[in-house]
Design a protein around this motif. Sequence first.
Motif, short mmCIF file in Angstrom:
data_model
loop_
_atom_site.label_atom_id
_atom_site.label_comp_id
_atom_site.label_asym_id
_atom_site.label_seq_id
_atom_site.Cartn_x
_atom_site.Cartn_y
_atom_site.Cartn_z
N GLU A 50 10.47 -70.11 -95.66
CA GLU A 50 12.19 -69.25 -94.82
C GLU A 50 11.50 -68.38 -94.58
O GLU A 50 12.00 -67.95 -93.59
CB GLU A 50 12.81 -69.72 -96.06
CG GLU A 50 14.00 -68.93 -95.57
CD GLU A 50 14.96 -68.54 -96.43
OE1 GLU A 50 16.25 -69.13 -97.13
OE2 GLU A 50 14.59 -68.23 -97.56
N GLY A 51 10.53 -67.75 -94.85
CA GLY A 51 9.53 -66.43 -94.08
C GLY A 51 9.59 -66.96 -92.93
O GLY A 51 9.88 -66.17 -92.16
N GLY A 57 8.78 -64.39 -83.08
CA GLY A 57 7.83 -64.32 -82.41
C GLY A 57 6.95 -65.54 -82.29
O GLY A 57 7.32 -66.83 -83.61
N GLN A 58 6.50 -66.23 -81.45
CA GLN A 58 5.82 -67.35 -80.69
C GLN A 58 4.09 -67.87 -80.79
O GLN A 58 4.68 -66.95 -79.59
CB GLN A 58 7.22 -68.70 -79.70
CG GLN A 58 8.58 -68.87 -80.46
CD GLN A 58 8.35 -69.68 -81.84
OE1 GLN A 58 7.72 -70.76 -81.70
NE2 GLN A 58 9.19 -70.12 -82.33
N PRO A 59 3.80 -68.67 -80.71
CA PRO A 59 3.82 -69.24 -81.62
C PRO A 59 4.38 -69.81 -82.93
O PRO A 59 3.73 -68.48 -82.98
CB PRO A 59 3.45 -71.05 -80.66
CG PRO A 59 1.80 -69.86 -80.81
CD PRO A 59 2.44 -68.85 -79.41
N THR A 180 3.53 -65.04 -93.28
CA THR A 180 4.78 -65.67 -92.55
C THR A 180 4.53 -64.28 -90.91
O THR A 180 5.84 -65.03 -90.62
CB THR A 180 5.27 -65.40 -94.07
OG1 THR A 180 5.17 -64.05 -94.53
CG2 THR A 180 5.36 -66.88 -94.95
N THR A 181 4.13 -64.06 -91.73
CA THR A 181 5.02 -62.56 -90.34
C THR A 181 3.85 -62.80 -89.73
O THR A 181 3.79 -62.95 -88.06
CB THR A 181 5.49 -61.45 -90.69
OG1 THR A 181 4.77 -60.40 -91.45
CG2 THR A 181 7.35 -61.75 -91.07
N ASN A 182 2.46 -62.20 -89.65
CA ASN A 182 1.36 -61.76 -89.32
C ASN A 182 0.73 -62.99 -90.06
O ASN A 182 -0.35 -62.30 -90.52
CB ASN A 182 0.70 -60.68 -89.07
CG ASN A 182 1.98 -59.92 -88.75
OD1 ASN A 182 3.37 -59.17 -89.78
ND2 ASN A 182 2.21 -58.63 -87.02
N GLY A 183 0.05 -64.10 -89.25
CA GLY A 183 -1.12 -64.75 -89.66
C GLY A 183 -1.66 -65.55 -88.42
O GLY A 183 -2.69 -64.54 -88.15
N LYS A 187 0.29 -64.59 -85.22
CA LYS A 187 2.04 -64.90 -85.57
C LYS A 187 2.12 -65.66 -86.82
O LYS A 187 1.51 -65.74 -87.73
CB LYS A 187 1.57 -65.93 -84.51
CG LYS A 187 1.02 -65.83 -83.01
CD LYS A 187 2.17 -65.07 -81.81
CE LYS A 187 1.68 -64.20 -81.11
NZ LYS A 187 3.10 -63.51 -80.04
N PRO A 188 3.59 -65.79 -86.88
CA PRO A 188 4.12 -65.67 -87.67
C PRO A 188 3.36 -67.51 -88.61
O PRO A 188 3.42 -68.48 -87.59
CB PRO A 188 5.52 -66.49 -87.45
CG PRO A 188 5.86 -65.58 -86.84
CD PRO A 188 4.78 -65.20 -85.40
N THR A 189 3.28 -67.70 -89.47
CA THR A 189 2.22 -68.86 -89.87
C THR A 189 2.34 -69.67 -91.46
O THR A 189 3.02 -68.33 -92.24
CB THR A 189 1.01 -68.59 -89.91
OG1 THR A 189 0.05 -67.80 -88.56
CG2 THR A 189 -0.20 -70.10 -90.81
N VAL A 190 2.65 -70.59 -91.37
CA VAL A 190 2.99 -71.50 -93.15
C VAL A 190 0.61 -71.78 -93.29
O VAL A 190 1.28 -72.56 -92.46
CB VAL A 190 3.81 -72.87 -93.30
CG1 VAL A 190 3.68 -72.79 -94.46
CG2 VAL A 190 5.63 -71.70 -93.08
#
Length: 396
Positions: A50-51, A57-59, A180-183, A187-190
């Motif tokens: 969810e975070g 931000g993309q990708p 999740t925000t700065n991976g 970029k957002p990363t799971v």
Amino acid sequence: MSLGEYQSRGGYAGLKKALAMTPEAVITEVKASGLVGRGGAAFPTGIKWEGAAQASGQPKYIVCNADESEPGTFKDRILLEQDPHRTIEGMIIAAHAVGACKGYIYVRGEFPYAFKVMGEALEETRHAGISGKNILGAELDFDIEMRLGAGAYICGEETALLESMEGKRGFPRIKPPFPTTNGLFGKPTVINNVETFCNVPLIIEGGAVAYRKMGTERSSGPKLFCVSGQVEKPGLYEVPFGVTLRHLVFDLAGGLKPGRRLQAVLMGGAAGAFASEKDLDVTLSFEQLSAAGLPLGSGAVMVFDDSADIRDVLKRLAHFFADESCGKCYPCQLGTVYQHAILDRVASGRLIAGDRERLTDVGSTMIDASLCGLGQTAATAMLSAMKLWPEMFDKK
């Protein structure tokens, strides 16, 4: 397992169902299942997704942490080698849920066969339209690349893994910000481990309600345990949360060798803690193990009978951490070396006055002041051993 075999057993049914759901509905289902990370940290998976989904931000990226380096743990390697498509399916469902277009599987450097198997499985999915453009006729575009580590234990820590993937030295990052925000590449990363992704198709296909019927109220679903050491049938065992340690060690793994008695069980691998015979009826769940002062960790269960030299075991564990510390933060860099020196004296019977206090002080400092989980858990087994066998640390 080939793509055809996997599909004949219902493989990718969870993905088909997920693609017919909205991304928000998929995340809601994962949150409702109670799934938490199976790599040791046990962070709620749905909240992590969810975070990343809500982050700007993309990708956005999906990263599978297959850098399984914890001594005594081998579950992810077996999943990669024998059931590769389940990890891929879980990653694609995650991509749909968070809006990611690119994925990576980061495999431990010592797993060349697993790397090969996963690469071949990914090729199968590309040819079948299960990964790449317009997956299974839907609007989802998502492809996965393989990455091979160089054998550094520290890269099992999620931010050190991301640094390694970016071509830098595998040092852990200071958090926050979180991946999740700065991976990956900022970029957002799971990022989840192999076993976590493998649970996702099961949740989506059968539903969160059915998934929660396995396990306990606070520890839902099945769990893989890696049983090794001085037992009759070491191996990988999948059980629902809530069975006892006794059932795992004595019923499933066959118990001890004839004529031996239990000395200890190291729970959670090198970064774990020792259980004794009094803990055998503790249930394998987050709540029960926590109450007993034992970590679940990555699911490693290392059994030692009365023939094992625990002093030598501790020395080897301490050497492992001293050798694998990345050196970025001083508490871990210096503490693991001091810890090894003291435990080397313990193993050889050369204790000097004050060693017990020094070992306690070093361990506490690493737990409180280290930057990442390596230093924060490097003393856990040693401190638990001091409680179980206090006489071992007395100068004779």
